[in-house]
Enzyme design. Sequence first.
Site, PDB file in Angstrom:
ATOM      1  N   ARG A 225       0.809  -1.235   0.000  1.00 31.66           N
ATOM      2  CA  ARG A 225       0.000   0.000   0.000  1.00 31.66           C
ATOM      3  C   ARG A 225       0.833   1.271   0.000  1.00 31.66           C
ATOM      4  O   ARG A 225       0.394   2.315   0.459  1.00 31.66           O
ATOM      5  CB  ARG A 225      -0.990   0.014   1.171  1.00 31.66           C
ATOM      6  CG  ARG A 225      -1.992  -1.120   1.130  1.00 31.66           C
ATOM      7  CD  ARG A 225      -3.245  -0.833   1.897  1.00 31.66           C
ATOM      8  NE  ARG A 225      -4.127  -1.982   1.890  1.00 31.66           N
ATOM      9  CZ  ARG A 225      -4.082  -2.941   2.818  1.00 31.66           C
ATOM     10  NH1 ARG A 225      -3.227  -2.862   3.817  1.00 31.66           N
ATOM     11  NH2 ARG A 225      -4.908  -3.961   2.746  1.00 31.66           N
TER      12      ARG A 225
ATOM     13  N   LYS B 168       2.590  11.500 -11.982  1.00 33.74           N
ATOM     14  CA  LYS B 168       1.952  10.417 -12.734  1.00 33.74           C
ATOM     15  C   LYS B 168       2.840   9.173 -12.705  1.00 33.74           C
ATOM     16  O   LYS B 168       4.021   9.246 -13.015  1.00 33.74           O
ATOM     17  CB  LYS B 168       1.736  10.831 -14.193  1.00 33.74           C
ATOM     18  CG  LYS B 168       0.592  11.794 -14.395  1.00 33.74           C
ATOM     19  CD  LYS B 168       0.359  12.011 -15.883  1.00 33.74           C
ATOM     20  CE  LYS B 168      -0.841  12.912 -16.133  1.00 33.74           C
ATOM     21  NZ  LYS B 168      -1.082  13.101 -17.580  1.00 33.74           N
TER      22      LYS B 168
ATOM     23  N   GLU C 221      10.016  18.625 -25.692  1.00 36.84           N
ATOM     24  CA  GLU C 221       9.137  18.969 -24.568  1.00 36.84           C
ATOM     25  C   GLU C 221       9.523  20.322 -23.972  1.00 36.84           C
ATOM     26  O   GLU C 221       8.673  21.060 -23.487  1.00 36.84           O
ATOM     27  CB  GLU C 221       9.169  17.878 -23.487  1.00 36.84           C
ATOM     28  CG  GLU C 221       8.579  16.528 -23.905  1.00 36.84           C
ATOM     29  CD  GLU C 221       7.037  16.516 -24.028  1.00 36.84           C
ATOM     30  OE1 GLU C 221       6.382  17.495 -23.623  1.00 36.84           O
ATOM     31  OE2 GLU C 221       6.512  15.513 -24.552  1.00 36.84           O
TER      32      GLU C 221
ATOM     33  N   LYS D 269       6.444  23.256 -15.952  1.00 37.40           N
ATOM     34  CA  LYS D 269       5.591  22.076 -15.789  1.00 37.40           C
ATOM     35  C   LYS D 269       4.989  22.061 -14.384  1.00 37.40           C
ATOM     36  O   LYS D 269       3.808  21.775 -14.187  1.00 37.40           O
ATOM     37  CB  LYS D 269       6.390  20.795 -16.057  1.00 37.40           C
ATOM     38  CG  LYS D 269       5.595  19.541 -15.717  1.00 37.40           C
ATOM     39  CD  LYS D 269       5.530  18.521 -16.794  1.00 37.40           C
ATOM     40  CE  LYS D 269       4.474  17.482 -16.457  1.00 37.40           C
ATOM     41  NZ  LYS D 269       4.741  16.179 -17.000  1.00 37.40           N
TER      42      LYS D 269
ATOM     43  N   GLU E 195      -5.548  16.735 -13.479  1.00 35.20           N
ATOM     44  CA  GLU E 195      -5.841  16.852 -14.903  1.00 35.20           C
ATOM     45  C   GLU E 195      -7.323  17.026 -15.187  1.00 35.20           C
ATOM     46  O   GLU E 195      -7.905  16.340 -16.016  1.00 35.20           O
ATOM     47  CB  GLU E 195      -5.304  15.620 -15.644  1.00 35.20           C
ATOM     48  CG  GLU E 195      -4.902  15.936 -17.056  1.00 35.20           C
ATOM     49  CD  GLU E 195      -4.106  14.809 -17.697  1.00 35.20           C
ATOM     50  OE1 GLU E 195      -4.191  13.669 -17.256  1.00 35.20           O
ATOM     51  OE2 GLU E 195      -3.384  15.103 -18.653  1.00 35.20           O
TER      52      GLU E 195
ATOM     53  N   ARG F 201      -4.393  21.624 -16.932  1.00 36.18           N
ATOM     54  CA  ARG F 201      -3.230  20.788 -17.218  1.00 36.18           C
ATOM     55  C   ARG F 201      -3.203  20.307 -18.659  1.00 36.18           C
ATOM     56  O   ARG F 201      -2.156  19.930 -19.194  1.00 36.18           O
ATOM     57  CB  ARG F 201      -3.216  19.593 -16.248  1.00 36.18           C
ATOM     58  CG  ARG F 201      -1.961  18.758 -16.308  1.00 36.18           C
ATOM     59  CD  ARG F 201      -1.884  17.813 -15.121  1.00 36.18           C
ATOM     60  NE  ARG F 201      -0.755  16.927 -15.197  1.00 36.18           N
ATOM     61  CZ  ARG F 201      -0.330  16.171 -14.175  1.00 36.18           C
ATOM     62  NH1 ARG F 201      -0.956  16.211 -13.025  1.00 36.18           N
ATOM     63  NH2 ARG F 201       0.700  15.385 -14.314  1.00 36.18           N
TER      64      ARG F 201
ATOM     65  N   ASN G 145      -0.813  19.128 -23.317  1.00 33.90           N
ATOM     66  CA  ASN G 145      -1.046  18.230 -24.451  1.00 33.90           C
ATOM     67  C   ASN G 145      -0.743  18.881 -25.797  1.00 33.90           C
ATOM     68  O   ASN G 145      -0.893  18.235 -26.838  1.00 33.90           O
ATOM     69  CB  ASN G 145      -2.490  17.727 -24.454  1.00 33.90           C
ATOM     70  CG  ASN G 145      -2.734  16.751 -23.333  1.00 33.90           C
ATOM     71  OD1 ASN G 145      -1.804  16.127 -22.828  1.00 33.90           O
ATOM     72  ND2 ASN G 145      -3.985  16.639 -22.905  1.00 33.90           N
TER      73      ASN G 145
ATOM     74  N   HIS H  99       0.495  16.993 -28.824  1.00 34.81           N
ATOM     75  CA  HIS H  99       0.368  15.573 -28.515  1.00 34.81           C
ATOM     76  C   HIS H  99      -0.809  14.884 -29.200  1.00 34.81           C
ATOM     77  O   HIS H  99      -0.818  13.669 -29.314  1.00 34.81           O
ATOM     78  CB  HIS H  99       0.291  15.358 -27.003  1.00 34.81           C
ATOM     79  CG  HIS H  99       1.633  15.457 -26.336  1.00 34.81           C
ATOM     80  ND1 HIS H  99       2.379  16.621 -26.327  1.00 34.81           N
ATOM     81  CD2 HIS H  99       2.401  14.533 -25.675  1.00 34.81           C
ATOM     82  CE1 HIS H  99       3.521  16.419 -25.683  1.00 34.81           C
ATOM     83  NE2 HIS H  99       3.562  15.165 -25.282  1.00 34.81           N
TER      84      HIS H  99
ATOM     85  N   HIS I 148       1.075  12.203 -30.917  1.00 34.17           N
ATOM     86  CA  HIS I 148       0.910  10.859 -30.384  1.00 34.17           C
ATOM     87  C   HIS I 148       0.334   9.912 -31.440  1.00 34.17           C
ATOM     88  O   HIS I 148       0.682   8.730 -31.496  1.00 34.17           O
ATOM     89  CB  HIS I 148       0.012  10.894 -29.139  1.00 34.17           C
ATOM     90  CG  HIS I 148      -0.051   9.593 -28.433  1.00 34.17           C
ATOM     91  ND1 HIS I 148      -1.232   8.937 -28.176  1.00 34.17           N
ATOM     92  CD2 HIS I 148       0.927   8.794 -27.957  1.00 34.17           C
ATOM     93  CE1 HIS I 148      -0.973   7.796 -27.576  1.00 34.17           C
ATOM     94  NE2 HIS I 148       0.317   7.683 -27.413  1.00 34.17           N
TER      95      HIS I 148
ATOM     96  N   HIS J  30       9.620   9.704 -29.006  1.00 39.71           N
ATOM     97  CA  HIS J  30       8.466  10.497 -28.580  1.00 39.71           C
ATOM     98  C   HIS J  30       8.593  11.965 -28.998  1.00 39.71           C
ATOM     99  O   HIS J  30       7.697  12.530 -29.633  1.00 39.71           O
ATOM    100  CB  HIS J  30       8.297  10.384 -27.061  1.00 39.71           C
ATOM    101  CG  HIS J  30       7.150  11.181 -26.523  1.00 39.71           C
ATOM    102  ND1 HIS J  30       5.832  10.845 -26.774  1.00 39.71           N
ATOM    103  CD2 HIS J  30       7.113  12.313 -25.758  1.00 39.71           C
ATOM    104  CE1 HIS J  30       5.033  11.731 -26.185  1.00 39.71           C
ATOM    105  NE2 HIS J  30       5.788  12.619 -25.559  1.00 39.71           N
TER     106      HIS J  30
END
Lengths: 345, 345
Positions: free
Chosen positions: B106, B128, B170, B207, B217, B221, B225, B228, B232, B248
Amino acid sequence: MTENIHIGQNALQQLTDLLQNRAFSKVVVLVDENTLLHCYPQLKKHLPEHQLIQIKSGEENKTLQTCAYIWQQMTSFNLDRWAVLVNLGGGVIGDMGGFCAAVYKRGIYFVQVPTTLLSQVDASVGGKTGIDFHGLKNHIGVFKEPRAVIIDPAFLQTLPDRQVKSGYAEIIKHWLIEDGAKFEEQRQVGLLSADWEALIPHSVAIKERVVAADPLEGGYRKVLNFGHTVGHAIESYLLEKPGRELLHGEAIAVGMLCETWLSVKKGLLSQQELDRIETFLLTVYEKVKLNNEDLADIAAWALQDKKNSKSTINCTLLKKIGQAVYDQPVTLAEIQESLRYYQLL
Amino acid sequence: MTENIHIGQNALQQLTDLLQNRAFSKVVVLVDENTLLHCYPQLKKHLPEHQLIQIKSGEENKTLQTCAYIWQQMTSFNLDRWAVLVNLGGGVIGDMGGFCAAVYKRGIYFVQVPTTLLSQVDASVGGKTGIDFHGLKNHIGVFKEPRAVIIDPAFLQTLPDRQVKSGYAEIIKHWLIEDGAKFEEQRQVGLLSADWEALIPHSVAIKERVVAADPLEGGYRKVLNFGHTVGHAIESYLLEKPGRELLHGEAIAVGMLCETWLSVKKGLLSQQELDRIETFLLTVYEKVKLNNEDLADIAAWALQDKKNSKSTINCTLLKKIGQAVYDQPVTLAEIQESLRYYQLL
């Protein structure tokens, strides 16, 4: 009572209100073959359009593999982050469903609808979710509060008596660690005349109080472990002896008796109090037969399981009926002695 | 800068201090074959006694199966709740190691030591964690902040140029959405003279600011993107074309160009600003060859991937250089047009 816990005849109606008032993108219900048959027909009336995920019942299925199946189903239903998972079942469904929801797309809402007495008074409060891993209980999991806990005592009517008795052990534990007067009152009433509508909220309130004082189990929450050091060792040990397996609460009842004896032995509790607890527990629970070979093995299990240093283990004991103390060191020999005491009762 | 992020030549020393001052029960380092060879020798000098877990590099190993291996190793080291996992690597190690730590018993502490430019300016900030599931990126995970992020630009010297360029995308994105003046300044400086010691903290701070405004998000936020939606889609599409795979950041660079064009097309941005961004991006990044058959497929991928309703997708666009707007609907046809624009450059 926290506002997200609803107990009683109207609890299911409150689930309806919750699901109607909030714009969840989708509703999915997690069941096993037992709750599908015995509890889902009742729940269904209170739900909007939804989908079902069915898994096999039993602790042996509380695994990563079952999680992968649940996530696959959630994915196939295109659940997004605003979906809700309703977990209908006992501890396995609640722990595992809670975990699956807590990590799907980094966390979606879930609602616990515990259907066993054990999960109603214990597993559904405290935000613990998890699964077993390589035989280690709840080894993988997170702390995450459900959006709501819906406790309808009517579900208990679907349970075998043995299951009810098992859950009752956690209720007794709550009295012993936090409410001596209630223990005194209820030991006169007994199991058969127990008023679940009243006892469940009382017991949930005790657990909530303890958890609120120590949400992440740093200290005081350990009082909830009363009966569990020895009890869990017996449960694990007998799990590997076909035909002798115990339900969780049955093992905890033995554990509570042994740990009450240890409390007296350590000079914390009076002999009189031991007598009162012993008489009550032996009235409710049949004695579990332990032979001489079992005793040392069970004691060793208690030590090994907690990975304690050397030959002592920190245990929760009673200071009086209604008050517990945690982190009390007991030795392997003392645990074995307490089991011997139980054996000779 | 949040106090748990340490950037610069002294960052590793701060890791030493953290591990010495806090009584972690055990220290375990997660590496892949690349970071074991190129980064671990440097890290090692700054660590107390510890153990290693090694996994295979690559996004294709960011799976539940690898997690099970990591948990098995953690279990075999008898890690308790007061242990710490140090994740030494790029995005895969950071995301997966963070997830493994966040759900082991946990939740135990973890420290991110990002070793690629991409993970230093992007993946290590924002809490994240996650793994891929059935080909869906970061489908299973949690939001959980690391105990510390240790960013040492010296690790960049171990990277191939192509990897540095990928991370640079980025950084450029951060300028375009939040700091127009910095973009103006740096487009004159260019990649080869980039001062990473200064650029990384600046980029991390952007960031952090965006994430702090919207940790889970829900809205703002989404400006992160930018580039992206199309980027992506290109990345995923070319991943299935052997020999044409992009890193990427390389894909995001194409995505930023397309989405800048869309910003002009939607009347949000001036043609002049498009020219400035385009000139800069084409100086840094080689043009990716797209043939006519690719265009429709890539556009379709963008839509399908996000499971958007009908034929529009919500995209982050630029209002000016240094300011983004999120949730701007664009159609499949418009995405295809933007790719056509790129193709004909």
